[in-house]
Structures are given as structure tokens and as C-alpha cells.
Design an enzyme around this catalytic site. Structure first.
Site, PDB file in Angstrom:
ATOM      1  CG  ASN A   1      -1.592   8.802   7.946  1.00  0.00           C
ATOM      2  OD1 ASN A   1      -2.871   8.652   8.116  1.00  0.00           O
ATOM      3  ND2 ASN A   1      -0.671   9.403   8.238  1.00  0.00           N
TER       4      ASN A   1
ATOM      5  CG  HIS B   1      -7.562  -3.663  -1.917  1.00  0.00           C
ATOM      6  ND1 HIS B   1      -8.385  -2.863  -3.348  1.00  0.00           N
ATOM      7  CD2 HIS B   1      -6.596  -2.827  -1.611  1.00  0.00           C
ATOM      8  CE1 HIS B   1      -8.077  -1.570  -3.075  1.00  0.00           C
ATOM      9  NE2 HIS B   1      -7.085  -1.484  -1.520  1.00  0.00           N
ATOM     10  CB  THR B   2      -5.060 -10.435  -3.271  1.00  0.00           C
ATOM     11  OG1 THR B   2      -5.543 -10.169  -4.497  1.00  0.00           O
ATOM     12  CG2 THR B   2      -5.027 -11.894  -2.758  1.00  0.00           C
TER      13      THR B   2
ATOM     14  CG  HIS C   1      -1.415   5.138   0.464  1.00  0.00           C
ATOM     15  ND1 HIS C   1      -1.963   6.076   1.280  1.00  0.00           N
ATOM     16  CD2 HIS C   1      -2.076   4.475  -0.607  1.00  0.00           C
ATOM     17  CE1 HIS C   1      -2.769   5.638   1.192  1.00  0.00           C
ATOM     18  NE2 HIS C   1      -3.243   5.100   0.565  1.00  0.00           N
ATOM     19  CG  ASP C   2       6.356   7.458  -2.899  1.00  0.00           C
ATOM     20  OD1 ASP C   2       6.294   8.463  -2.654  1.00  0.00           O
ATOM     21  OD2 ASP C   2       7.336   6.563  -3.209  1.00  0.00           O
TER      22      ASP C   2
ATOM     23  CD  GLU D   1       3.280  12.187   0.046  1.00  0.00           C
ATOM     24  OE1 GLU D   1       3.616  11.344  -0.322  1.00  0.00           O
ATOM     25  OE2 GLU D   1       4.618  13.141  -1.197  1.00  0.00           O
TER      26      GLU D   1
ATOM     27  NE  ARG E   1      -4.197   2.137   1.521  1.00  0.00           N
ATOM     28  CZ  ARG E   1      -4.346   2.826   2.889  1.00  0.00           C
ATOM     29  NH1 ARG E   1      -4.255   2.496   3.842  1.00  0.00           N
ATOM     30  NH2 ARG E   1      -5.887   3.476   2.539  1.00  0.00           N
TER      31      ARG E   1
ATOM     32  CG  ASP F   1       8.702  12.160  -4.766  1.00  0.00           C
ATOM     33  OD1 ASP F   1       7.866  11.086  -3.681  1.00  0.00           O
ATOM     34  OD2 ASP F   1       9.086  12.952  -4.549  1.00  0.00           O
TER      35      ASP F   1
ATOM     36  CB  SER G   1       6.865  12.758  -1.301  1.00  0.00           C
ATOM     37  OG  SER G   1       6.293  11.847  -2.063  1.00  0.00           O
TER      38      SER G   1
ATOM     39  N   GLY H   1       4.391  11.062  -8.113  1.00  0.00           N
ATOM     40  CA  GLY H   1       5.127  10.504  -8.298  1.00  0.00           C
ATOM     41  C   GLY H   1       6.450   9.013  -7.832  1.00  0.00           C
TER      42      GLY H   1
HETATM   43  C1  HEM Z   1      -8.720   1.991  -6.559  1.00  0.00           C
HETATM   44  C2  HEM Z   1      -8.432   2.729  -5.471  1.00  0.00           C
HETATM   45  C3  HEM Z   1      -8.017   2.102  -3.939  1.00  0.00           C
HETATM   46  C4  HEM Z   1      -8.716   2.198  -2.966  1.00  0.00           C
HETATM   47  C5  HEM Z   1     -10.098   3.957  -3.054  1.00  0.00           C
HETATM   48  C6  HEM Z   1      -8.101   1.990  -1.867  1.00  0.00           C
HETATM   49  C7  HEM Z   1      -8.821   2.446  -1.061  1.00  0.00           C
HETATM   50  C8  HEM Z   1      -8.281   1.751   0.692  1.00  0.00           C
HETATM   51  C9  HEM Z   1      -8.613   1.194   1.598  1.00  0.00           C
HETATM   52  C10 HEM Z   1     -10.276   2.031   2.312  1.00  0.00           C
HETATM   53  C11 HEM Z   1      -7.993   0.493   2.363  1.00  0.00           C
HETATM   54  C12 HEM Z   1      -8.553   0.291   3.725  1.00  0.00           C
HETATM   55  C13 HEM Z   1      -7.502   0.753   4.895  1.00  0.00           C
HETATM   56  C14 HEM Z   1      -7.638   0.569   6.215  1.00  0.00           C
HETATM   57  O1  HEM Z   1      -8.939   0.574   6.360  1.00  0.00           O
HETATM   58  O2  HEM Z   1      -6.803   1.122   7.201  1.00  0.00           O
HETATM   59  C15 HEM Z   1      -7.248  -0.421   1.716  1.00  0.00           C
HETATM   60  C16 HEM Z   1      -6.433  -0.915   1.714  1.00  0.00           C
HETATM   61  C17 HEM Z   1      -5.156  -1.945   1.236  1.00  0.00           C
HETATM   62  N1  HEM Z   1      -4.893  -0.862  -0.394  1.00  0.00           N
HETATM   63 FE1  HEM Z   1      -6.486   0.110  -1.419  1.00  0.00          FE
HETATM   64  N2  HEM Z   1      -7.056   1.085  -2.367  1.00  0.00           N
HETATM   65  C18 HEM Z   1      -7.513   1.582  -3.601  1.00  0.00           C
HETATM   66  C19 HEM Z   1      -6.211   1.014  -4.461  1.00  0.00           C
HETATM   67  C20 HEM Z   1      -4.338   0.259  -3.550  1.00  0.00           C
HETATM   68  C21 HEM Z   1      -3.591   0.148  -4.824  1.00  0.00           C
HETATM   69  C22 HEM Z   1      -3.714   1.072  -6.179  1.00  0.00           C
HETATM   70  C23 HEM Z   1      -2.969  -0.796  -3.908  1.00  0.00           C
HETATM   71  C24 HEM Z   1      -2.056  -1.189  -4.381  1.00  0.00           C
HETATM   72  C25 HEM Z   1      -1.389  -1.149  -5.443  1.00  0.00           C
HETATM   73  C26 HEM Z   1      -3.736  -0.941  -2.710  1.00  0.00           C
HETATM   74  C27 HEM Z   1      -2.992  -1.783  -1.545  1.00  0.00           C
HETATM   75  C28 HEM Z   1      -3.526  -1.932  -1.323  1.00  0.00           C
HETATM   76  C29 HEM Z   1      -3.422  -2.494   0.211  1.00  0.00           C
HETATM   77  C30 HEM Z   1      -2.126  -3.911   0.414  1.00  0.00           C
HETATM   78  C31 HEM Z   1      -4.533  -3.189   1.746  1.00  0.00           C
HETATM   79  C32 HEM Z   1      -3.686  -3.405   2.902  1.00  0.00           C
HETATM   80  C33 HEM Z   1      -3.213  -2.755   3.260  1.00  0.00           C
HETATM   81  C34 HEM Z   1      -3.010  -3.510   4.880  1.00  0.00           C
HETATM   82  O3  HEM Z   1      -3.749  -4.451   5.374  1.00  0.00           O
HETATM   83  O4  HEM Z   1      -1.910  -2.505   5.819  1.00  0.00           O
HETATM   84  N3  HEM Z   1      -4.911  -0.253  -3.062  1.00  0.00           N
HETATM   85  N4  HEM Z   1      -7.059   0.508   0.803  1.00  0.00           N
HETATM   86  C1  LIG Z   2       1.329   6.669  11.450  1.00  0.00           C
HETATM   87  C2  LIG Z   2       0.837   7.839  11.457  1.00  0.00           C
HETATM   88  O1  LIG Z   2       1.492   9.023  10.783  1.00  0.00           O
HETATM   89  N1  LIG Z   2      -0.418   8.378  11.775  1.00  0.00           N
HETATM   90  C3  LIG Z   2      -0.637  10.003  11.653  1.00  0.00           C
HETATM   91  C4  LIG Z   2      -2.161  10.296  10.884  1.00  0.00           C
HETATM   92  O2  LIG Z   2      -2.471  11.211  10.235  1.00  0.00           O
HETATM   93  C5  LIG Z   2      -3.130  11.903  11.647  1.00  0.00           C
HETATM   94  C6  LIG Z   2      -3.017  12.941  11.269  1.00  0.00           C
HETATM   95  O3  LIG Z   2      -4.717  13.444   9.844  1.00  0.00           O
HETATM   96  C7  LIG Z   2      -1.906  12.205  12.582  1.00  0.00           C
HETATM   97  O4  LIG Z   2      -2.560  12.360  13.715  1.00  0.00           O
HETATM   98  C8  LIG Z   2      -1.363  10.521  12.656  1.00  0.00           C
HETATM   99  O5  LIG Z   2      -0.209  10.441  13.748  1.00  0.00           O
END
Ligand code: HEM
Ligand SMILES: CC(=O)N[C@H]1CO[C@H](CO)[C@@H](O)[C@@H]1O
Ligand SMILES: *[C@@H]1O[C@H](CO)[C@@H](O)[C@H](O)[C@H]1NC(C)=O
Length: 199
Positions: free
Chosen positions: A96, A193-194, A68-69, A90, A64, A76, A78, A74
Site C-alpha cells: 500500500n 508510470h509516466t 490496486h483496487d 487491503e 495507482r 469494487d 475494497s 475487481g
Molecule cells: C505491471 C505491474 C506493476 C508493477 C510491478 C508496479 C509497481 C510499482 C511500484 C514499485 C511503484 C512505486 C511505489 C513506491 O515506491 O511508492 C509504482 C508506482 C505507481 N504505479 Fe505501478 N506497478 C505496476 C502496474 C501499474 C498499473 C497497471 C498502474 C495504473 C494503470 C500503475 C500506476 C502507478 C502509479 C501512477 C504510480 C505512482 C504512484 C505515486 O506517485 O504515488 N502501476 N508501481
Molecule cells: C497508508 C497506510 O495505510 N499505510 C499502512 C500500510 O501497511 C502497513 C503494514 O503493512 C501499515 O503499517 C501502514 O499504516
């Protein structure tokens, strides 16, 4: 769609995510560190693998992190920069949540600095780590193009450009199109999201 096709689609979309769209440098190269830091790939892979043993959430978080990076300014690195008194980075932007495990990248970078100082960019470390977790968890392997430069600008306000979870399909398509990614890329990359966790 056959499992192999799905894998290949994910693979090519992730490649696109990391190169075609965001890269503003000249030539990325899979052999970029062959002369200057031949052990770079090995060091990153070992660090990522070791972290996953102690911290089973780290693979999903690292994947993830790459998204996000890359989506903000890009690929980078950041996303790694900390906030300073005058600037909220960021990392501290609202989306985050669950982007953690930054320490894995820091650990790899520390080892790389010992092995080959001032050579391997953090942006490349994140790209290699994302590939490593995909491969490690049963996904495809691909050669990572390297040679990214690390950015110096990181603004929490930019993270509003990440797609929020409530977008509909058309809005998601538009968000990805702004970065040159098509519908196939959107679908394939969503396969990330697998792995992982959603609150
Ligand atoms: C299509 C637009 C996308 C949306 C709206 C989206 C949204 C989200 C959301 C809401 C979560 C759950 C965050 C949480 O509750 O902590 C999540 C988790 C995650 N996303 Fe996305 N995502 C998107 C695209 C992507 C892409 C492109 C990737 C990587 C190639 C990605 C990788 C992941 C991974 C691996 C997680 C699990 C993170 C964890 O278990 O810590 N996502 N995403
Ligand atoms: C892990 C981390 O950096 N969490 C920050 C995410 O952003 C919020 C503000 O939106 C901070 O309060 C958290 O410390
Ligand atoms: C493996 O990971 C653990 C937990 O993060 C850490 O304490 C240890 O130093 C790591 N070992 C190596 C060889 O990187």
C-alpha cells in the site's frame, strides 16, 4: 510508435482493466447515472481537479489506487475499507506504500451523498477519478462505464496478488494473463508510470 497510438493503446488497456476482466455485474453503462445523478461526473472531476491544486501527488496516487483496487477482487472499492479489530484490510497490506489520497475519494463521495444520496458507488468514483487524472495530466479522455457495486470484503492478505516490483517480464505477463490482460495491455498500462513517484 506514434504518440497518438500509444495514447490509444493505453486508453483501450485501461478500459479493459476496468470492465472486461473484473466486472461480474451485468450491464455497465456510460449513462448509468444520467437520470439518478446527472452531476456525478462533474462533482468527481471538480473534486479531483481541486485536490491536485493543493496536493500535486494526488493524481498519481489516484491512478495507482484504481490499479490496486481492480487487481484485488475487481474494481469494487475494497481498497477504501478500513481495517477492523478482526480484519486487516487491503489498505494495510504491504504494497500500500504511496497508495494514499483516499481523502479525495471520500470528499467526492461526501459531495455526491449530498447531491444524490445512496446512488453513486465508490467503485465508480475511483474509476471516474482515475480517468480524470489521466485526462487532466495530458492523457486521453474516455467515457467511463459505470454501475459497479461496492464490495464488502477487503483482506490485507489478498494484496500479495499484486505484482511485486521484482517480477521479471515472464512473471508480469503471467500475473496479467490471470486477469485476462495480454502483453499489449501490460505494456500500455505500465505507461501509467509516466506519472508519479517511486521510492
Ligand atoms: C505491471 C505491474 C506493476 C508493477 C510491478 C508496479 C509497481 C510499482 C511500484 C514499485 C511503484 C512505486 C511505489 C513506491 O515506491 O511508492 C509504482 C508506482 C505507481 N504505479 Fe505501478 N506497478 C505496476 C502496474 C501499474 C498499473 C497497471 C498502474 C495504473 C494503470 C500503475 C500506476 C502507478 C502509479 C501512477 C504510480 C505512482 C504512484 C505515486 O506517485 O504515488 N502501476 N508501481
Ligand atoms: C497508508 C497506510 O495505510 N499505510 C499502512 C500500510 O501497511 C502497513 C503494514 O503493512 C501499515 O503499517 C501502514 O499504516
Ligand atoms: C479544495 O481542496 C482543499 C484541500 O484539500 C480543501 O481544503 C477545499 O475544501 C477544497 N475545495 C473544494 C471546493 O472542494
Amino acid at each position: 510508435m506514434a504518440a497518438q497510438d500509444t495514447k490509444n493503446l493505453f486508453l483501450s488497456a485501461l478500459l479493459l482493466l476496468s470492465i472486461a476482466v473484473f466486472s461480474c455485474q451485468a450491464a455497465l453503462d456510460t449513462h448509468y447515472y444520467d437520470q439518478t445523478c446527472p452531476q456525478a461526473e462533474y462533482i468527481v472531476a471538480q473534486t479531483v481537479r481541486n485536490a491536485s491544486i493543493y496536493d500535486s501527488k494526488s493524481p498519481a496516487r489516484l491512478l495507482r489506487m484504481f490499479f490496486h483496487d481492480c487487481f484485488i477482487r475487481g474494481c469494487d472499492a475494497s481498497i477504501l475499507l478500513d481495517s477492523t479489530p478482526g480484519n486487516k484490510a487491503e489498505k494495510d497490506g504491504p504494497p500500500n506504500i504511496s497508495v494514499r489520497s483516499f481523502y479525495v475519494i471520500d470528499d467526492a463521495k461526501t459531495k455526491l451523498e449530498k447531491a444524490c444520496p445512496h446512488t453513486v458507488s465508490c467503485a465508480d468514483v475511483i474509476a471516474m477519478a482515475a480517468r480524470d487524472v489521466v485526462t487532466m495530466t495530458g492523457g486521453p479522455y474516455w467515457s467511463v462505464l459505470k454501475g459497479r457495486k461496492d464490495g464488502r470484503v477487503s483482506k490485507a492478505s489478498d494484496t500479495t496478488n499484486l505484482p511485486p516490483p521484482f517480477l521479471n517480464a515472464n512473471q508480469l505477463i503471467q500475473t496479467f494473463a490471470k486477469r485476462g490482460l495480454g502483453i499489449k495491455d501490460l505494456v500500455a498500462l505500465s505507461g501509467a508510470h509516466t506519472l508519479g513517484f517511486s521510492h
